[in-house]
Motif scaffolding. Structure first.
Motif, PDB file in Angstrom:
ATOM      1  N   MET A  56       5.888 -23.836  51.899  1.00 21.01           N
ATOM      2  CA  MET A  56       6.285 -23.627  50.316  1.00 21.01           C
ATOM      3  C   MET A  56       7.762 -23.878  50.186  1.00 21.01           C
ATOM      4  SD  MET A  56       5.705 -19.635  50.838  1.00 21.01           S
ATOM      5  CE  MET A  56       4.226 -20.309  51.378  1.00 21.01           C
ATOM      6  N   TYR A  57       8.212 -24.562  49.081  1.00 20.63           N
ATOM      7  CA  TYR A  57       9.589 -24.952  49.042  1.00 20.63           C
ATOM      8  C   TYR A  57      10.086 -24.351  48.024  1.00 20.63           C
ATOM      9  CZ  TYR A  57       7.496 -27.786  45.523  1.00 20.63           C
ATOM     10  OH  TYR A  57       6.717 -28.356  44.397  1.00 20.63           O
ATOM     11  N   ASP A  58      11.530 -24.325  47.791  1.00 20.47           N
ATOM     12  CA  ASP A  58      12.508 -24.031  46.682  1.00 20.47           C
ATOM     13  C   ASP A  58      13.447 -24.918  47.004  1.00 20.47           C
ATOM     14  OD1 ASP A  58      13.844 -22.839  44.888  1.00 20.47           O
ATOM     15  OD2 ASP A  58      14.273 -21.010  46.099  1.00 20.47           O
ATOM     16  N   ILE A  59      13.624 -26.075  45.986  1.00 22.01           N
ATOM     17  CA  ILE A  59      14.288 -27.207  46.296  1.00 22.01           C
ATOM     18  C   ILE A  59      15.137 -27.428  45.121  1.00 22.01           C
ATOM     19  CG2 ILE A  59      14.238 -29.652  46.780  1.00 22.01           C
ATOM     20  CD1 ILE A  59      13.454 -28.483  49.251  1.00 22.01           C
ATOM     21  N   TYR A  82       0.398 -35.501  53.138  1.00 15.77           N
ATOM     22  CA  TYR A  82      -0.067 -34.595  54.152  1.00 15.77           C
ATOM     23  C   TYR A  82      -0.918 -33.490  53.715  1.00 15.77           C
ATOM     24  CZ  TYR A  82       3.218 -37.346  57.140  1.00 15.77           C
ATOM     25  OH  TYR A  82       4.235 -38.264  57.521  1.00 15.77           O
ATOM     26  N   MET A  83      -0.654 -32.896  52.596  1.00 14.30           N
ATOM     27  CA  MET A  83      -1.423 -31.761  52.330  1.00 14.30           C
ATOM     28  C   MET A  83      -1.863 -31.577  50.745  1.00 14.30           C
ATOM     29  SD  MET A  83       1.209 -29.120  54.260  1.00 14.30           S
ATOM     30  CE  MET A  83       3.054 -29.843  53.652  1.00 14.30           C
ATOM     31  N   ASP A  84      -2.345 -30.497  50.531  1.00 16.24           N
ATOM     32  CA  ASP A  84      -3.014 -30.217  49.071  1.00 16.24           C
ATOM     33  C   ASP A  84      -1.956 -29.600  48.429  1.00 16.24           C
ATOM     34  OD1 ASP A  84      -5.433 -31.779  49.460  1.00 16.24           O
ATOM     35  OD2 ASP A  84      -6.213 -30.136  50.245  1.00 16.24           O
ATOM     36  N   TRP A  85      -1.790 -29.714  47.099  1.00 15.14           N
ATOM     37  CA  TRP A  85      -0.833 -28.847  46.349  1.00 15.14           C
ATOM     38  C   TRP A  85      -1.634 -27.716  45.861  1.00 15.14           C
ATOM     39  CZ3 TRP A  85      -0.237 -29.311  40.595  1.00 15.14           C
ATOM     40  CH2 TRP A  85       0.889 -28.493  40.092  1.00 15.14           C
ATOM     41  N   ILE A  86      -1.250 -26.696  46.253  1.00 13.24           N
ATOM     42  CA  ILE A  86      -2.295 -25.412  45.799  1.00 13.24           C
ATOM     43  C   ILE A  86      -1.746 -24.375  44.695  1.00 13.24           C
ATOM     44  CG2 ILE A  86      -3.508 -25.339  47.977  1.00 13.24           C
ATOM     45  CD1 ILE A  86      -2.043 -22.674  48.725  1.00 13.24           C
ATOM     46  N   GLN A  87      -0.639 -24.440  44.639  1.00 13.21           N
ATOM     47  CA  GLN A  87       0.229 -23.863  43.489  1.00 13.21           C
ATOM     48  C   GLN A  87       1.799 -24.198  43.349  1.00 13.21           C
ATOM     49  OE1 GLN A  87       2.104 -19.680  44.041  1.00 13.21           O
ATOM     50  NE2 GLN A  87       0.306 -18.892  42.944  1.00 13.21           N
ATOM     51  N   ASN A  88       2.241 -24.127  42.280  1.00 18.98           N
ATOM     52  CA  ASN A  88       3.676 -24.282  41.693  1.00 18.98           C
ATOM     53  C   ASN A  88       4.489 -25.011  43.006  1.00 18.98           C
ATOM     54  OD1 ASN A  88       5.912 -24.849  40.371  1.00 18.98           O
ATOM     55  ND2 ASN A  88       6.289 -22.653  40.368  1.00 18.98           N
ATOM     56  N   SER A  89       4.740 -24.106  44.033  1.00 15.67           N
ATOM     57  CA  SER A  89       5.919 -24.709  44.948  1.00 15.67           C
ATOM     58  C   SER A  89       5.058 -24.504  46.417  1.00 15.67           C
ATOM     59  CB  SER A  89       7.032 -24.003  44.888  1.00 15.67           C
ATOM     60  OG  SER A  89       6.876 -22.642  44.992  1.00 15.67           O
ATOM     61  N   VAL A  90       3.670 -24.722  46.346  1.00 15.24           N
ATOM     62  CA  VAL A  90       3.078 -24.298  47.858  1.00 15.24           C
ATOM     63  C   VAL A  90       2.174 -25.333  48.034  1.00 15.24           C
ATOM     64  CG1 VAL A  90       1.440 -22.790  48.810  1.00 15.24           C
ATOM     65  CG2 VAL A  90       3.228 -21.867  47.354  1.00 15.24           C
ATOM     66  N   PHE A  91       2.401 -26.142  49.004  1.00 17.69           N
ATOM     67  CA  PHE A  91       1.182 -27.104  49.715  1.00 17.69           C
ATOM     68  C   PHE A  91       0.425 -26.358  50.889  1.00 17.69           C
ATOM     69  CE2 PHE A  91       3.673 -29.943  47.258  1.00 17.69           C
ATOM     70  CZ  PHE A  91       2.961 -30.956  46.852  1.00 17.69           C
ATOM     71  N   GLU A  92      -0.779 -26.870  51.003  1.00 18.98           N
ATOM     72  CA  GLU A  92      -1.696 -26.461  52.084  1.00 18.98           C
ATOM     73  C   GLU A  92      -2.156 -27.707  52.953  1.00 18.98           C
ATOM     74  OE1 GLU A  92      -4.311 -22.557  52.213  1.00 18.98           O
ATOM     75  OE2 GLU A  92      -5.424 -24.315  51.474  1.00 18.98           O
ATOM     76  N   GLY A  93      -2.234 -27.578  54.012  1.00 15.41           N
ATOM     77  CA  GLY A  93      -3.194 -28.749  54.783  1.00 15.41           C
ATOM     78  C   GLY A  93      -3.031 -28.368  56.407  1.00 15.41           C
ATOM     79  N   ASN A  94      -4.062 -29.217  56.998  1.00 11.02           N
ATOM     80  CA  ASN A  94      -4.447 -29.269  58.501  1.00 11.02           C
ATOM     81  C   ASN A  94      -3.413 -30.196  58.760  1.00 11.02           C
ATOM     82  OD1 ASN A  94      -6.009 -28.201  60.445  1.00 11.02           O
ATOM     83  ND2 ASN A  94      -7.590 -27.880  58.839  1.00 11.02           N
ATOM     84  N   LEU A  95      -2.432 -29.670  59.844  1.00  5.94           N
ATOM     85  CA  LEU A  95      -1.657 -30.715  60.202  1.00  5.94           C
ATOM     86  C   LEU A  95      -1.464 -30.816  61.768  1.00  5.94           C
ATOM     87  CD1 LEU A  95       1.626 -29.884  58.118  1.00  5.94           C
ATOM     88  CD2 LEU A  95       0.010 -31.670  57.612  1.00  5.94           C
ATOM     89  N   MET A 121       6.748  -5.229  48.970  1.00  2.00           N
ATOM     90  CA  MET A 121       7.351  -6.309  49.900  1.00  2.00           C
ATOM     91  C   MET A 121       8.609  -7.013  49.868  1.00  2.00           C
ATOM     92  SD  MET A 121       3.838  -8.526  49.389  1.00  2.00           S
ATOM     93  CE  MET A 121       3.518  -8.458  47.578  1.00  2.00           C
ATOM     94  N   ASP A 122       8.759  -7.698  50.737  1.00  4.96           N
ATOM     95  CA  ASP A 122      10.265  -8.287  50.930  1.00  4.96           C
ATOM     96  C   ASP A 122      10.108  -9.756  50.186  1.00  4.96           C
ATOM     97  OD1 ASP A 122      11.558  -6.300  52.204  1.00  4.96           O
ATOM     98  OD2 ASP A 122      10.606  -7.326  54.294  1.00  4.96           O
ATOM     99  N   TRP A 123      11.204 -10.023  49.474  1.00  6.49           N
ATOM    100  CA  TRP A 123      11.429 -11.473  48.960  1.00  6.49           C
ATOM    101  C   TRP A 123      11.779 -12.226  49.834  1.00  6.49           C
ATOM    102  CZ3 TRP A 123      15.939 -13.666  45.988  1.00  6.49           C
ATOM    103  CH2 TRP A 123      15.606 -14.825  45.379  1.00  6.49           C
ATOM    104  N   ILE A 124      10.793 -13.335  50.133  1.00  9.41           N
ATOM    105  CA  ILE A 124      11.447 -14.149  50.994  1.00  9.41           C
ATOM    106  C   ILE A 124      11.833 -15.730  50.651  1.00  9.41           C
ATOM    107  CG2 ILE A 124      10.040 -13.019  52.854  1.00  9.41           C
ATOM    108  CD1 ILE A 124       8.363 -15.400  53.013  1.00  9.41           C
ATOM    109  N   GLN A 125      11.297 -16.016  49.470  1.00  6.33           N
ATOM    110  CA  GLN A 125      11.796 -17.323  48.805  1.00  6.33           C
ATOM    111  C   GLN A 125      11.385 -17.274  47.366  1.00  6.33           C
ATOM    112  OE1 GLN A 125       9.489 -21.252  49.335  1.00  6.33           O
ATOM    113  NE2 GLN A 125      11.291 -21.858  50.606  1.00  6.33           N
ATOM    114  N   ASN A 126      11.942 -18.041  46.867  1.00  8.07           N
ATOM    115  CA  ASN A 126      11.978 -18.222  45.117  1.00  8.07           C
ATOM    116  C   ASN A 126      10.710 -17.655  44.715  1.00  8.07           C
ATOM    117  OD1 ASN A 126      12.049 -19.151  42.430  1.00  8.07           O
ATOM    118  ND2 ASN A 126      11.455 -21.448  42.974  1.00  8.07           N
TER     119      ASN A 126
END
Lengths: 82, 82
Positions: free
Chosen positions: A1-4, A19-32, B20-25
């Motif tokens: 997940m990112y905050d960019i 490489y991955m699927d977008w699963i939410q706003n700032s989250v990608f998921e994939g088998n790497l 919980m703890d806030w860890i990112q955006n």
């Protein structure tokens, strides 16, 4: 997940989408594989402003190690192409 | 992690911060009992607009099941109070 930062976020998303699927706003998921993860990190290094941006990788030991539960809207596969 | 409409996001964050703890955006992390998770979900149900908002829970079977790697900025504990 990112905050960019906005100026860089599309570049970062482009890397993830390869490489991955977008699963939410700032989250990608994939088998790497380890080497794919390395490629992603190398790409990110050239894009990210490390004084501002943040990317967190959650690496699971196995698919069974985690259980995912979604409340509310789920991103559907057709959205993922965007 | 959450993706919540601006009008509701502060209420949702307030719920998460209690447990919980806030860890990112848009990401919180914590060690929850089943009953705490239930409380959170009950709270969210009253706040969320399920046609728009989204919350994903990643439930790990054990702490060892996951490895976390951070690139760039890390939220430091003093920021978490905000």
């Amino acid at each position: 997940m990112y905050d960019i930062g906005e100026e860089r976020v599309n570049k970062v998303k482009k890397v993830f989408r390869q490489y991955m699927d977008w699963i939410q706003n700032s989250v990608f998921e994939g088998n790497l594989t380890e080497s794919e993860l390395k490629e992603i990190k190398n790409n990110l290094t050239t894009i990210m402003d490390k004084s501002y941006d943040s990317v967190i990788f959650f690496k699971l030991r196995s698919e069974n190690a985690m259980n995912k539960e979604i409340m509310g809207q789920e991103i559907n596969p057709t959205d993922r192409i965007i």
